[in-house]
Scaffold this active site. Structure first.
Site, mmCIF file in Angstrom:
data_model
loop_
_atom_site.group_PDB
_atom_site.id
_atom_site.type_symbol
_atom_site.label_atom_id
_atom_site.label_comp_id
_atom_site.label_asym_id
_atom_site.label_seq_id
_atom_site.Cartn_x
_atom_site.Cartn_y
_atom_site.Cartn_z
ATOM 1 N N SER A 40 0.872 -1.181 0.000
ATOM 2 C CA SER A 40 0.000 0.000 0.000
ATOM 3 C C SER A 40 0.907 1.229 0.000
ATOM 4 O O SER A 40 1.003 1.966 0.959
ATOM 5 C CB SER A 40 -0.916 -0.002 1.220
ATOM 6 O OG SER A 40 -0.167 0.019 2.410
ATOM 7 N N HIS A 153 -3.292 -6.237 2.744
ATOM 8 C CA HIS A 153 -2.366 -7.230 3.285
ATOM 9 C C HIS A 153 -3.011 -8.584 3.525
ATOM 10 O O HIS A 153 -2.405 -9.487 4.083
ATOM 11 C CB HIS A 153 -1.742 -6.717 4.593
ATOM 12 C CG HIS A 153 -0.851 -5.533 4.382
ATOM 13 N ND1 HIS A 153 -0.389 -4.757 5.419
ATOM 14 C CD2 HIS A 153 -0.355 -4.984 3.249
ATOM 15 C CE1 HIS A 153 0.369 -3.779 4.925
ATOM 16 N NE2 HIS A 153 0.399 -3.892 3.616
ATOM 17 N N GLN A 161 -6.428 -1.858 7.414
ATOM 18 C CA GLN A 161 -5.285 -2.695 7.045
ATOM 19 C C GLN A 161 -4.591 -3.318 8.263
ATOM 20 O O GLN A 161 -4.152 -4.456 8.216
ATOM 21 C CB GLN A 161 -4.300 -1.823 6.261
ATOM 22 C CG GLN A 161 -3.044 -2.510 5.788
ATOM 23 C CD GLN A 161 -2.152 -1.531 5.040
ATOM 24 O OE1 GLN A 161 -2.351 -1.265 3.877
ATOM 25 N NE2 GLN A 161 -1.168 -0.970 5.726
ATOM 26 N N GLU A 162 -4.485 -2.542 9.343
ATOM 27 C CA GLU A 162 -3.709 -3.020 10.494
ATOM 28 C C GLU A 162 -4.426 -2.734 11.809
ATOM 29 O O GLU A 162 -4.734 -1.580 12.109
ATOM 30 C CB GLU A 162 -2.331 -2.343 10.517
ATOM 31 C CG GLU A 162 -1.559 -2.590 9.236
ATOM 32 C CD GLU A 162 -0.248 -1.819 9.146
ATOM 33 O OE1 GLU A 162 0.185 -1.231 10.163
ATOM 34 O OE2 GLU A 162 0.329 -1.807 8.051
ATOM 35 N N GLU A 203 1.810 -9.537 7.106
ATOM 36 C CA GLU A 203 2.653 -9.071 8.209
ATOM 37 C C GLU A 203 2.572 -9.989 9.430
ATOM 38 O O GLU A 203 2.992 -9.625 10.528
ATOM 39 C CB GLU A 203 2.282 -7.629 8.572
ATOM 40 C CG GLU A 203 2.566 -6.686 7.394
ATOM 41 C CD GLU A 203 2.536 -5.214 7.757
ATOM 42 O OE1 GLU A 203 2.026 -4.859 8.830
ATOM 43 O OE2 GLU A 203 3.036 -4.418 6.934
ATOM 44 N N ASP A 240 -4.032 1.204 11.604
ATOM 45 C CA ASP A 240 -3.658 1.812 10.331
ATOM 46 C C ASP A 240 -4.747 1.491 9.309
ATOM 47 O O ASP A 240 -4.722 0.435 8.682
ATOM 48 C CB ASP A 240 -2.301 1.287 9.835
ATOM 49 C CG ASP A 240 -1.889 1.958 8.524
ATOM 50 O OD1 ASP A 240 -2.622 2.861 8.065
ATOM 51 O OD2 ASP A 240 -0.841 1.584 7.972
ATOM 52 N N GLU A 284 -2.952 5.801 12.141
ATOM 53 C CA GLU A 284 -2.053 6.082 11.019
ATOM 54 C C GLU A 284 -2.888 6.176 9.743
ATOM 55 O O GLU A 284 -3.766 5.344 9.521
ATOM 56 C CB GLU A 284 -1.051 4.927 10.936
ATOM 57 C CG GLU A 284 -0.092 4.994 9.778
ATOM 58 C CD GLU A 284 0.770 3.736 9.718
ATOM 59 O OE1 GLU A 284 0.994 3.109 10.783
ATOM 60 O OE2 GLU A 284 1.190 3.370 8.620
ATOM 61 N N ASP A 311 1.585 8.454 6.971
ATOM 62 C CA ASP A 311 2.422 7.470 6.269
ATOM 63 C C ASP A 311 2.426 7.829 4.780
ATOM 64 O O ASP A 311 3.300 8.566 4.314
ATOM 65 C CB ASP A 311 1.883 6.062 6.539
ATOM 66 C CG ASP A 311 2.566 4.990 5.685
ATOM 67 O OD1 ASP A 311 3.603 5.270 5.078
ATOM 68 O OD2 ASP A 311 2.046 3.848 5.622
ATOM 69 N N LYS A 336 9.881 5.193 7.138
ATOM 70 C CA LYS A 336 10.201 3.996 6.353
ATOM 71 C C LYS A 336 11.348 4.382 5.429
ATOM 72 O O LYS A 336 11.138 5.127 4.454
ATOM 73 C CB LYS A 336 9.013 3.607 5.478
ATOM 74 C CG LYS A 336 7.818 2.985 6.204
ATOM 75 C CD LYS A 336 6.641 2.883 5.233
ATOM 76 C CE LYS A 336 5.512 2.000 5.764
ATOM 77 N NZ LYS A 336 4.271 2.183 4.968
ATOM 78 N N HIS A 364 8.595 -1.188 9.373
ATOM 79 C CA HIS A 364 8.964 -2.157 8.334
ATOM 80 C C HIS A 364 8.104 -1.916 7.092
ATOM 81 O O HIS A 364 7.338 -0.955 7.059
ATOM 82 C CB HIS A 364 8.716 -3.578 8.862
ATOM 83 C CG HIS A 364 7.265 -3.827 9.187
ATOM 84 N ND1 HIS A 364 6.732 -5.075 9.383
ATOM 85 C CD2 HIS A 364 6.214 -2.961 9.344
ATOM 86 C CE1 HIS A 364 5.446 -4.963 9.640
ATOM 87 N NE2 HIS A 364 5.114 -3.711 9.623
ATOM 88 N N ARG A 365 8.174 -2.803 6.078
ATOM 89 C CA ARG A 365 7.235 -2.818 4.956
ATOM 90 C C ARG A 365 6.516 -4.169 4.953
ATOM 91 O O ARG A 365 6.992 -5.145 5.538
ATOM 92 C CB ARG A 365 7.950 -2.629 3.606
ATOM 93 C CG ARG A 365 8.692 -1.337 3.416
ATOM 94 C CD ARG A 365 7.910 -0.063 3.668
ATOM 95 N NE ARG A 365 6.680 0.123 2.939
ATOM 96 C CZ ARG A 365 6.454 1.083 2.043
ATOM 97 N NH1 ARG A 365 7.406 1.936 1.738
ATOM 98 N NH2 ARG A 365 5.271 1.225 1.467
ATOM 99 N N SER A 366 5.403 -4.223 4.233
ATOM 100 C CA SER A 366 4.660 -5.494 4.217
ATOM 101 C C SER A 366 5.438 -6.581 3.483
ATOM 102 O O SER A 366 5.297 -7.766 3.778
ATOM 103 C CB SER A 366 3.280 -5.292 3.598
ATOM 104 O OG SER A 366 3.377 -4.692 2.325
ATOM 105 N N LYS A 387 6.555 -0.231 14.459
ATOM 106 C CA LYS A 387 5.788 -1.412 14.051
ATOM 107 C C LYS A 387 6.677 -2.248 13.163
ATOM 108 O O LYS A 387 7.296 -1.754 12.222
ATOM 109 C CB LYS A 387 4.501 -1.008 13.346
ATOM 110 C CG LYS A 387 4.649 -0.169 12.095
ATOM 111 C CD LYS A 387 3.310 -0.083 11.382
ATOM 112 C CE LYS A 387 3.397 0.617 10.061
ATOM 113 N NZ LYS A 387 2.140 0.598 9.310
HETATM 114 P P1 PGA Z 1 3.086 -1.301 3.038
HETATM 115 O O1 PGA Z 1 2.145 -1.171 4.304
HETATM 116 O O2 PGA Z 1 4.446 -1.687 3.488
HETATM 117 O O3 PGA Z 1 2.377 -2.344 2.240
HETATM 118 O O4 PGA Z 1 3.062 0.061 2.375
HETATM 119 C C1 PGA Z 1 2.531 -0.681 5.515
HETATM 120 C C2 PGA Z 1 1.786 0.560 5.902
HETATM 121 O O5 PGA Z 1 0.835 1.002 5.219
HETATM 122 O O6 PGA Z 1 2.125 1.137 6.907
HETATM 123 ZN ZN ZN Z 2 0.548 2.802 6.785
#
Ligand code: PGA
Ligand code: ZN
Length: 427
Positions: A40, A153, A161-162, A203, A240, A284, A311, A336, A364-366, A387
């Site tokens: 994302s 994810h 998403q999270e 994740e 998130d 987020e 983000d 990131k 991190h990244r997914s 995270k």
């Molecule tokens: P991504 O997701 O690493 O797939 O971008 C993580 C996030 O949105 O924080």
């Molecule tokens: Zn994010």
């Protein structure tokens, strides 16, 4: 001095190709690094160069980025001092010549940048976190564990998403991990006992089909109690929604669940209602990356109650962060390194946030790997919370394990960040 620098194509946690760079110095010190990859992604992220050759890895190969390191970056860097990070990072940016790093690829540039840091740390006989953060680097972050995965994810029916648990009431990082893992396992039992899926997403969080986004929160709160902790007192929540992914004409579409369309104002009302009901410390990307007007209203209404992290909105980019500061948008920035593409610019973004009282939430990244650079980076910058995955999957727990090693090595010098590191007035 750098005596050799080369790259190769390796794999990330989704089985997609990514870049590894290896740097060796003439005293025998060396460093290597693997770059992660998002799903994302923000539209203003530095460019991840892919081959687009359908004959290999469905177009996702990174041989061009690898060749850019071997053929263009290496000749420019060999013979230089590895510990002149800022100069070498700038040199790579100049060699690239674009604002978005699209010529050489941010994946090529960051792999080298991180490998240089590691080689320089090794040359100076220092652990990475101390080389980057100085002799005072001692603060271990609160880990935010992404225990239920949705959105991009997972392939379930959750829009958010999270869904993360935040074990802030711990006396140490090791204790926080124990609290987090106990809750993660309690959640697995709870899901299994309810006949819900315990398969995991990208994740490492569970990815069940549920009746609503709210049910995910309710299940997590039950799991916290089942593990013997008090929701809001010992363990709080972070979300998130990755709202850029929901952006649709006229607002935000909850396309995974009931397909409802909400305006920015209705989204703000929704988050407000959730903050009234649930112990949420951090949101987020509660609104999309193009919705700066919505973000201004949201920040006016919710800052102080909850940490508001940009983000996709900010992309670890000092220029975008400056714009947020000027417009009173958000109160924290997601960090990131691969969104911006060099270690130097990542540290510049952190420094800018620090100067203006914005939080830094490291991530991190997914699509990630066994590389643990961000674990050391967390302690180096003293970000306070980060995270880096849920309770399982080796590319996620590798970062936890590195932080456990760092805490062990620091011994009585280590401190655990705790709840006060979140940008909330009640903290
Ligand atoms: P991504 O997701 O690493 O797939 O971008 C993580 C996030 O949105 O924080
Ligand atoms: Zn994010």
């Amino acid at each position: 001095h750098i005596s050799s620098l080369f790259a190769l194509e390796v794999l990330d946690s989704r089985g997609n190709p990514t870049v590894e760079a290896c740097v060796t110095l003439n005293d025998g010190s060396s460093g290597r690094a693997i770059v992660p990859s998002g799903a994302s992604t923000g539209c203003r992220e530095a460019v991840e160069l892919r081959d687009d050759d359908p004959a290999r890895y469905q177009g996702r190969g990174v041989l061009k980025a690898v060749a850019n390191i071997n053929d263009l970056i290496a000749p420019a860097l060999i013979g230089q001092r590895a510990d002149e990070q800022r100069r070498l990072d700038r040199l790579m940016c100049e060699l690239d010549g674009t604002d978005s790093k699209s010529q050489l690829g941010a994946n090529a540039i960051l792999a080298v940048s991180m490998a240089l840091t590691r080689a320089a740390a090794s040359h100076h006989h220092q652990p990475l976190y101390r080389y980057l953060g100085g002799s005072n680097a001692h603060l271990l972050p609160v880990p935010c564990l992404n225990v239920i995965n949705g959105g991009r994810h997972a392939s379930n029916n959750l829009d958010i998403q999270e869904f993360k648990i935040v074990p802030h009431q711990a006396s140490s990082f090791a204790e926080a991990i124990r609290m987090g893992e106990e809750t993660f396992h309690a959640l697995k039992t709870l899901l299994a006992d309810s006949g819900l899926g315990t398969g995991i997403g990208d994740e490492g969080g569970f990815a069940p089909m549920l009746t609503s986004n709210e049910q995910a929160v309710e299940l997590i709160l039950q799991a916290i109690e089942a593990a013997g902790y008090r929701p809001g007192e010992d363990i709080s929540l972070a979300l998130d929604p990755a709202a850029s992914e929901m952006a649709d004409t006229g607002g935000y579409r909850f396309s995974h669940s009931d397909n409802a369309l909400r305006s920015a104002d209705e989204m703000i009302e929704l988050w407000q209602a959730w903050l009234d009901r649930y112990p949420i410390l951090l949101l987020e990307d509660p609104l999309g990356e193009e919705d700066w007007a919505g973000w201004e209203t949201l920040t006016r209404q919710l800052a102080g109650r909850v940490e508001l992290v940009g983000d996709d909105l900010l992309c670890t980019n000092p220029e975008l962060l400056q714009r947020a500061i000027d417009r009173g948008v958000a109160n924290s920035v997601l960090i990131k390194p691969n969104q911006i593409g060099t270690v130097t610019e990542t540290l510049d973004c952190v420094a800018l946030a620090n100067r203006h009282g914005y939080g830094c939430y490291l991530s991190h990244r997914s699509g990630d790997s066994e590389d643990t650079f961000i674990a050391d980076l967390a302690v180096a910058i003293g970000c306070g919370h980060m995270k880096t995955g849920s309770g399982c999957r080796s590319e996620r727990v590798a970062k936890f394990n590195q932080l456990l090693r760092i805490e062990h090595e620091l011994g009585s010098q280590a401190s655990f960040a705790g709840r006060g590191t979140f940008r909330t007035r009640s903290a």
